[in-house]
Design a protein around this motif. Structure first.
Motif, PDB file in Angstrom:
ATOM      1  N   TRP A 139       0.840  -1.822   0.033  1.00  0.00           N
ATOM      2  CA  TRP A 139       0.443  -0.184   0.067  1.00  0.00           C
ATOM      3  C   TRP A 139       1.047   0.714  -0.521  1.00  0.00           C
ATOM      4  CZ3 TRP A 139      -4.195  -1.773   4.539  1.00  0.00           C
ATOM      5  CH2 TRP A 139      -4.267  -2.818   4.144  1.00  0.00           C
ATOM      6  N   GLY A 140       2.055   1.008   0.226  1.00  0.00           N
ATOM      7  CA  GLY A 140       2.527   2.182   0.316  1.00  0.00           C
ATOM      8  C   GLY A 140       3.949   2.629  -0.851  1.00  0.00           C
ATOM      9  N   ARG A 145      -1.436   0.688  -4.556  1.00  0.00           N
ATOM     10  CA  ARG A 145      -2.088   1.812  -4.487  1.00  0.00           C
ATOM     11  C   ARG A 145      -3.267   1.854  -5.198  1.00  0.00           C
ATOM     12  NH1 ARG A 145       1.375   5.046  -1.841  1.00  0.00           N
ATOM     13  NH2 ARG A 145       1.884   6.021  -3.655  1.00  0.00           N
ATOM     14  N   PHE A 152      -9.148   3.198  -1.491  1.00  0.00           N
ATOM     15  CA  PHE A 152      -8.088   4.830  -1.153  1.00  0.00           C
ATOM     16  C   PHE A 152      -9.706   5.824  -1.800  1.00  0.00           C
ATOM     17  CE2 PHE A 152      -3.883   2.522  -1.389  1.00  0.00           C
ATOM     18  CZ  PHE A 152      -4.145   2.616  -0.403  1.00  0.00           C
ATOM     19  N   LEU A 155     -13.739   6.355   0.030  1.00  0.00           N
ATOM     20  CA  LEU A 155     -14.118   6.551   0.971  1.00  0.00           C
ATOM     21  C   LEU A 155     -14.718   8.075   2.372  1.00  0.00           C
ATOM     22  CD1 LEU A 155     -10.226   6.324   2.424  1.00  0.00           C
ATOM     23  CD2 LEU A 155     -12.112   4.430   3.691  1.00  0.00           C
ATOM     24  N   VAL A 159     -15.124   9.771   5.293  1.00  0.00           N
ATOM     25  CA  VAL A 159     -14.058  11.389   6.268  1.00  0.00           C
ATOM     26  C   VAL A 159     -15.127  12.411   5.489  1.00  0.00           C
ATOM     27  CG1 VAL A 159     -12.081  11.602   5.056  1.00  0.00           C
ATOM     28  CG2 VAL A 159     -11.869   9.590   4.907  1.00  0.00           C
ATOM     29  N   SER A 182      -2.536  14.070  -0.915  1.00  0.00           N
ATOM     30  CA  SER A 182      -2.546  12.785  -1.264  1.00  0.00           C
ATOM     31  C   SER A 182      -4.593  12.868  -1.248  1.00  0.00           C
ATOM     32  CB  SER A 182      -1.956  11.637  -0.230  1.00  0.00           C
ATOM     33  OG  SER A 182      -0.730  11.161  -1.250  1.00  0.00           O
ATOM     34  N   ALA A 183      -5.027  13.219  -2.215  1.00  0.00           N
ATOM     35  CA  ALA A 183      -6.858  13.976  -1.451  1.00  0.00           C
ATOM     36  C   ALA A 183      -7.769  12.715  -1.913  1.00  0.00           C
ATOM     37  CB  ALA A 183      -7.028  14.792  -2.490  1.00  0.00           C
ATOM     38  N   GLY A 184      -6.950  11.293  -2.833  1.00  0.00           N
ATOM     39  CA  GLY A 184      -8.053   9.837  -1.812  1.00  0.00           C
ATOM     40  C   GLY A 184      -9.005  10.135  -2.744  1.00  0.00           C
ATOM     41  N   TRP A 188     -11.681  15.910   1.904  1.00  0.00           N
ATOM     42  CA  TRP A 188     -10.615  17.712   2.479  1.00  0.00           C
ATOM     43  C   TRP A 188     -11.244  18.662   1.634  1.00  0.00           C
ATOM     44  CZ3 TRP A 188      -9.833  16.814   7.811  1.00  0.00           C
ATOM     45  CH2 TRP A 188      -9.623  15.245   8.186  1.00  0.00           C
ATOM     46  N   ASP A 205      -3.216  12.742  -6.480  1.00  0.00           N
ATOM     47  CA  ASP A 205      -3.308  11.033  -6.086  1.00  0.00           C
ATOM     48  C   ASP A 205      -1.886  10.943  -7.503  1.00  0.00           C
ATOM     49  OD1 ASP A 205      -3.357   9.431  -4.740  1.00  0.00           O
ATOM     50  OD2 ASP A 205      -4.863  10.395  -3.213  1.00  0.00           O
ATOM     51  N   LEU A 209      -5.745   6.522  -9.314  1.00  0.00           N
ATOM     52  CA  LEU A 209      -7.038   7.055  -8.409  1.00  0.00           C
ATOM     53  C   LEU A 209      -8.192   8.790  -8.705  1.00  0.00           C
ATOM     54  CD1 LEU A 209      -5.355   6.189  -5.294  1.00  0.00           C
ATOM     55  CD2 LEU A 209      -6.977   4.583  -6.679  1.00  0.00           C
ATOM     56  N   GLY A 249      -3.962  14.086   4.818  1.00  0.00           N
ATOM     57  CA  GLY A 249      -4.739  13.583   5.587  1.00  0.00           C
ATOM     58  C   GLY A 249      -4.932  12.020   5.544  1.00  0.00           C
ATOM     59  N   HIS A 250      -4.731  11.535   6.586  1.00  0.00           N
ATOM     60  CA  HIS A 250      -4.208   9.826   6.031  1.00  0.00           C
ATOM     61  C   HIS A 250      -3.533   8.660   5.007  1.00  0.00           C
ATOM     62  CE1 HIS A 250      -7.865   9.504   9.111  1.00  0.00           C
ATOM     63  NE2 HIS A 250      -8.200  10.455   8.764  1.00  0.00           N
ATOM     64  N   PHE A 254       0.159   5.327   5.666  1.00  0.00           N
ATOM     65  CA  PHE A 254       0.935   4.623   5.029  1.00  0.00           C
ATOM     66  C   PHE A 254       2.312   4.512   4.474  1.00  0.00           C
ATOM     67  CE2 PHE A 254      -3.321   4.829   4.530  1.00  0.00           C
ATOM     68  CZ  PHE A 254      -3.559   3.616   4.079  1.00  0.00           C
ATOM     69  N   LYS A 255       3.108   6.104   4.817  1.00  0.00           N
ATOM     70  CA  LYS A 255       4.300   6.105   3.882  1.00  0.00           C
ATOM     71  C   LYS A 255       5.463   5.690   5.220  1.00  0.00           C
ATOM     72  CE  LYS A 255       4.042  10.514   1.809  1.00  0.00           C
ATOM     73  NZ  LYS A 255       5.213  10.044   0.821  1.00  0.00           N
TER      74      LYS A 255
HETATM   75  C1  LIG Z   1      -6.704   6.109   3.293  1.00  0.00           C
HETATM   76  S1  LIG Z   1      -5.894   7.222   1.825  1.00  0.00           S
HETATM   77  C2  LIG Z   1      -6.675   9.308   1.899  1.00  0.00           C
HETATM   78  C3  LIG Z   1      -7.154  10.079   1.323  1.00  0.00           C
HETATM   79  C4  LIG Z   1      -7.670  11.316   1.589  1.00  0.00           C
HETATM   80  N1  LIG Z   1      -6.409  12.086   2.289  1.00  0.00           N
HETATM   81  C5  LIG Z   1      -8.386  11.111   3.339  1.00  0.00           C
HETATM   82  O1  LIG Z   1      -8.218  11.262   3.861  1.00  0.00           O
HETATM   83  O2  LIG Z   1      -9.411  10.915   2.662  1.00  0.00           O
HETATM   84  C6  LIG Z   1      -4.040   7.422   2.108  1.00  0.00           C
HETATM   85  C7  LIG Z   1      -3.806   8.678   0.851  1.00  0.00           C
HETATM   86  O3  LIG Z   1      -2.494   8.732   1.028  1.00  0.00           O
HETATM   87  C8  LIG Z   1      -1.907   8.267   0.161  1.00  0.00           C
HETATM   88  N2  LIG Z   1       0.052   7.450  -0.046  1.00  0.00           N
HETATM   89  C9  LIG Z   1      -0.859   6.253   0.638  1.00  0.00           C
HETATM   90  N3  LIG Z   1       0.491   5.566   0.604  1.00  0.00           N
HETATM   91  C10 LIG Z   1       1.323   7.036  -0.050  1.00  0.00           C
HETATM   92  C11 LIG Z   1       2.625   7.246  -0.044  1.00  0.00           C
HETATM   93  N4  LIG Z   1       4.122   6.511   0.291  1.00  0.00           N
HETATM   94  N5  LIG Z   1       2.882   8.161  -0.389  1.00  0.00           N
HETATM   95  C12 LIG Z   1       2.665   9.383  -0.546  1.00  0.00           C
HETATM   96  N6  LIG Z   1       0.797   9.234  -0.807  1.00  0.00           N
HETATM   97  C13 LIG Z   1       0.963   7.729  -0.419  1.00  0.00           C
HETATM   98  C14 LIG Z   1      -2.972   7.082  -1.275  1.00  0.00           C
HETATM   99  O4  LIG Z   1      -2.726   7.156  -2.334  1.00  0.00           O
HETATM  100  C15 LIG Z   1      -4.193   7.957  -0.318  1.00  0.00           C
HETATM  101  O5  LIG Z   1      -5.099   8.706  -1.730  1.00  0.00           O
END
Ligand SMILES: C[S@@+](CC[C@H](N)C(=O)[O-])C[C@H]1O[C@@H](n2cnc3c(N)ncnc32)[C@H](O)[C@@H]1O
Length: 343
Positions: A139-140, A145, A152, A155, A159, A182-184, A188, A205, A209, A249-250, A254-255
């Protein structure tokens, strides 16, 4: 006849102990998850909303065996996702909002994406023994993703309520450009754009996505004010001090620790003086004794990503201060902590 009561030592281990119910609940939790997943897969909630109310009608539209389906439907009544009056099934309030395809609140595709981890969790004992994870997808990583967009981008209904409240607590005079890292699902960005009509938002993103994000932004008629940007365009290429608000946001869980701290430094550079960083994540308490959901998500990230994990509020405070942020406020909105830090 005289009742022969055995001595206390023999009885106590059975009678003077906590009841086992919580253990059985945890043990059988997998079956509940599976029942919900199957009902989503068979689109039972959507079919009921569409007018198929009896078991035989549902068996026809969903292509199921009537006798087997009857037992599943009873289990769904037991789980309070359905109600039954004589032969007719109807949806509980929860199912009607979140489990009917085509409804704005539908999260079935997110729940199904979560269930994709089934086999991964099946290997938990082995991972504990060897310490080696067998990542089916990371997922990272961007590829990981993109394989699971539902995980992602679907949601939004979960959210948006917190994002809406958080946006209402930002400075009413907020202007300029906002960056959603990372707007997902776009929750937000959309809440901020609606609450602050003077701002323009860059929502980033993975390219895979962005179509879902575009759809959601368009639904709210915000395509002129929320500009979508693929993450291949590195944050580094954006000019310093050019944003009044950066939203993370969230993302950090993952990072992982190292990349999250690098991201926070990059956010600091991008913020104009007095700019704000809004950070939302799942955070366990400082002792890492709860909440249970946060600790389970920590384990899930360990299993499903190379570097992911959950971090405490204090860890985030430390990272933010080390980066140069001042006045870190905790906004208590809903069950998850939110940090608002000033540059
Ligand atoms: C759970 S979603 C959250 C999306 C949105 N920000 C929200 O709060 O609803 C996680 C987000 O983090 C991003 N993401 C996950 N791992 C990442 C990484 N290693 N680097 C950059 N973005 C990452 C995903 O692409 C995704 O958009």
């Amino acid at each position: 006849m005289v009742l022969q009561i055995p001595n206390q030592e023999l009885l106590a281990p059975y009678l003077q102990v906590p009841i086992a119910a919580p253990l059985l609940d945890i043990n059988f939790g997998f079956a509940r998850a599976r029942v919900l997943d199957t009902a989503i897969e068979l689109k039972l909630f959507t079919h009921i909303a569409g007018g198929a109310h009896t078991c035989s009608a549902l068996a026809t539209v969903a292509g199921c065996n009537v006798q087997a389906l009857q037992i599943l439907l009873d289990a769904l009544v037991g789980l309070e996702l359905l109600q039954r009056k004589r032969e007719a099934y109807s949806l509980s309030a929860l199912a009607a909002v979140y489990l009917v395809e085509g409804q704005p609140g539908y999260i079935g595709s997110h729940l199904s994406a979560v269930m994709e981890q089934w086999d991964t969790w099946g290997n938990l004992t082995e991972v504990m023994r060897t310490g080696k994870k067998q990542l089916r997808r990371d997922w990272g990583s961007p590829e990981g993703r993109e394989q699971d967009p539902g995980m992602f981008t679907h949601l939004f209904p979960l959210v948006f309520p917190a994002a809406w409240q958080a946006a209402s607590q930002l400075d009413t005079e907020l202007q300029g450009r906002v960056l959603d890292v990372s707007a997902g699902s776009g929750a937000w960005s959309i809440a901020t754009a609606l609450r602050h009509p003077q701002v323009e938002i860059i929502a980033r993103d993975e390219p895979g996505l962005l179509p879902d994000l575009h759809e959601q932004v368009t639904r709210f008629g915000l395509q002129e004010r929320i500009l979508l940007q693929p993450t291949q365009l590195e944050l580094r290429s954006l000019p310093s001090e050019s944003f009044s608000l950066v939203i993370v946001g969230h993302v950090c869980r993952f990072k992982g620790a190292r990349k999250s701290q690098a991201l926070l430094r990059e956010c600091y550079r991008l913020l104009q003086p007095d700019g704000k960083l809004l950070l939302a994540d799942v955070m366990p308490n400082d002792e890492r004794t709860g909440p249970a959901a946060a600790l389970m998500i920590g384990l899930s990230l360990f299993l499903n990503s190379q570097e992911g994990g959950v971090f405490t509020t204090t860890q985030f405070h430390t990272w933010l201060r080390a980066t140069g942020f001042e006045q870190i406020k905790e906004l208590r909105i809903g069950p998850l902590p939110l940090l608002l830090a000033s540059r």
